[in-house]
Design an enzyme around this catalytic site. Structure first.
Site, PDB file in Angstrom:
ATOM      1  N   GLU A 129      44.755  -2.214 106.260  1.00 50.50           N
ATOM      2  CA  GLU A 129      43.925  -2.046 107.443  1.00 50.50           C
ATOM      3  C   GLU A 129      42.986  -3.228 107.679  1.00 50.50           C
ATOM      4  O   GLU A 129      42.876  -3.714 108.808  1.00 50.50           O
ATOM      5  CB  GLU A 129      43.104  -0.754 107.321  1.00 50.50           C
ATOM      6  CG  GLU A 129      43.903   0.514 107.493  1.00 50.50           C
ATOM      7  CD  GLU A 129      44.332   0.720 108.932  1.00 50.50           C
ATOM      8  OE1 GLU A 129      43.751   0.094 109.835  1.00 50.50           O
ATOM      9  OE2 GLU A 129      45.270   1.505 109.155  1.00 50.50           O
ATOM     10  N   SER A 130      42.289  -3.652 106.658  1.00 53.83           N
ATOM     11  CA  SER A 130      41.200  -4.616 106.865  1.00 53.83           C
ATOM     12  C   SER A 130      41.057  -5.633 105.754  1.00 53.83           C
ATOM     13  O   SER A 130      40.086  -6.391 105.761  1.00 53.83           O
ATOM     14  CB  SER A 130      39.881  -3.841 106.974  1.00 53.83           C
ATOM     15  OG  SER A 130      39.626  -3.151 105.747  1.00 53.83           O
TER      16      SER A 130
END
Length: 534
Positions: A129-130
């Site tokens: 995701e990040s």
């Protein structure tokens, strides 16, 4: 006599055996009480005998070992997985940075997963995701290490206001992400489909499943038609899982992450400057913000953020220094709710700070008025003893309306035209038209006379902080000694009349357009487009 001696020796040995037997001793745990079946025993039939999994008694050596022990998800094996394995394995520096960044958070995430009996593969999801960056913001405005969209964050009780954004908060966002993933798993009964829905939206996955069902096709993750980003989403996670499971096979070295909590929670009883909090904890401000990324202002409000995270060994240091602090206020900032719509210049004067500083601290865009009811962060004087109230800390917002930008022009008077008739055609005030032309309101203009009016240039929509509204370009023009502000789009020229200028009076503002897209953002949770880009 010999018989008597033998009996004494046997008695002594018997007593010694009782004293050194296997019964409980002082300080040892009591023996478990045996349980016996109460129902009649029956023989085990052929084919029903099974061997249970052997549970390792030794504790995990590190976090990677602990994560491996909790793998439960079905594996995916296809070309996309192999391609992502090679992509990660060929970038050891990227893996090193990503895994070192996760050192602060992964123990807590694994603890929460185990408490909920969820697969520990999900602890690797923030890598996808990040890259475990809690400050990450996607082009679609998803934020935090779990990449929540604003509407989805609101649905899962992640507060987003001018003081904090819980989508970035380590504890709150992890709680919300696991709640959301559990809901998706309960909805689809399959972790791969749940992950697809986390990326694409549950509505989109449900429609794709329904389409395959109508066509008589399988409905597994690999069989659904989905966007390319979602198609690669689970392969990315599977590739990271494979590398964590066997790093040697990919010539990869994972940094040591001890099986020990990295941070502690500390209760905050007073409003506190971020810089002072880091100083009292004896940590760098960058490290403090990494553990408390939701606090994106220079102050943390105790009423809204009652606890902060600190490195394990620094929590006690902070508590000791906080209690001993005697060098002034804990907070040099406070919150001020404006009672009327005002310009930034007026607000800065009332707050006792420069306009530039007020704009910087509160992220105020140019050419905007501050609407009544908005909350601003301003310097806190020594006379202010009370901390910010809970209602302000939880609901504080900052709203704007565009400045009234007008341009001077002239129109030709028709037969029997008066200031009132011209004002009616252009939605102006008759008094203003008369004032601009140095006449009284009952004056009748000669036919064909030039009449000066100031008309409102179409201004940009009213905005809130973080709305992403781009400001219009404003050009200042000087005509006959009177400045005229003209709002124009890029590469568009507006002709400004050079007729003699009359004293300028403000025109009545037209109603600001409503803030658009609010419901559309909420509907995006289950919409077709992917919610973020990686």
């Amino acid at each position: 006599m010999k018989f008597l001696l033998a009996a004494c020796i046997a008695g002594t040995l018997l007593l010694a055996g009782c004293a050194t037997g296997t019964g409980p001793t002082t300080g040892s745990a009591p023996a478990a009480t045996p349980t016996y079946p109460t129902d009649p025993l029956s023989p085990i039939a052929n084919g029903k005998a099974t061997s249970l999994e052997v549970v390792p008694l030794a504790p995990p050596t590190d976090m990677w070992d602990r994560i491996r022990r909790g793998f439960k998800m079905q594996n995916l094996d296809n070309d996309a997985v192999h391609e992502r394995e090679q992509w990660y394995a060929s970038r050891p520096d990227y893996i090193q940075r990503m895994t070192e960044r996760s050192n602060k958070y992964i123990f807590y995430i694994v603890e929460e997963l185990e408490r909920r009996d969820m697969p520990t593969e999900l602890a690797l999801l923030p890598y996808i995701e990040s890259a475990f960056n809690p400050q990450a913001v996607s082009s679609a405005r998803a934020a935090g290490m779990w990449q929540f969209m604003p509407a989805t964050g609101t649905d899962y009780d992640l507060k987003q206001n001018i003081f904090r954004d819980d989508r970035r908060d380590v504890l709150a966002s992890t709680r919300a992400a696991l709640d959301y993933l559990q809901k998706l798993y309960n909805m689809f009964g399959d972790w791969q489909l749940a992950l697809a829905a986390y990326n694409w939206g549950e509505g989109s996955v449900s429609r794709a499943i329904a389409k395959n069902q109508r066509l008589g096709l399988p409905t597994t993750y690999s069989d659904l038609t989905m966007p390319g980003e979602t198609r690669l989403y689970v392969p990315k996670l599977q590739a990271v899982k494979n590398i964590v499971a066997n790093p040697q096979a990919f010539n990869t070295e994972l940094p040591l992450i001890p099986n020990h909590p990295y941070f502690q929670t500390v209760t905050l009883t007073r409003d506190l400057d971020v810089a002072l909090a880091a100083k009292l904890a004896d940590v760098r401000i960058e490290d403090f913000r990494a553990l408390n990324p939701a606090a994106h202002k220079p102050i943390i409000l105790a009423a809204g953020t009652p606890q902060i995270l600190l490195p394990w060994d620094n929590a006690a240091v902070f508590t000791r220094n906080f209690e001993a602090y005697t060098q002034g206020q804990y907070a040099s900032w406070t919150a001020w709710t404006v009672d009327t719509t005002m310009t930034v210049t007026d607000a800065a004067q009332r707050a006792g700070m420069s306009e530039a500083d007020l704009r910087a601290v509160n992220n105020i865009p140019p050419r905007m008025l501050i609407k009544a009811g908005s909350t601003l962060i301003v310097p806190r004087s020594a006379k202010v003893q009370e901390d910010v109230a809970a209602v302000v800390a939880d609901t504080g917002h900052l709203s704007f309306q565009p400045e009234i930008v007008t341009r001077r022009t002239t129109v030709r008077a028709g037969r029997n035209d008066t200031p009132a008739s011209i004002a009616g055609r252009y939605r102006l005030s008759a008094a203003n038209v008369a004032d601009w032309n140095d006449v009284h309101t009952g004056h009748k203009f000669p036919r064909g006379a030039s009449v000066v009016i100031y008309v409102q240039v179409r201004a940009m929509a009213a905005a809130r902080v973080g709305s992403g509204v781009a400001p219009a370009r404003v050009v200042s023009s000087q005509r006959s000694g009177v400045p005229v502000r003209v709002s124009v789009p890029s590469k568009q020229v507006v002709q400004v009349s050079s007729t003699k200028a009359a004293p300028r009076s403000p025109a009545k503002p037209a109603p600001a357009p409503r803030e658009a897209g609010k419901q559309a953002a909420r509907d995006k949770v289950a919409s077709a487009p992917p919610k973020k880009k990686h």
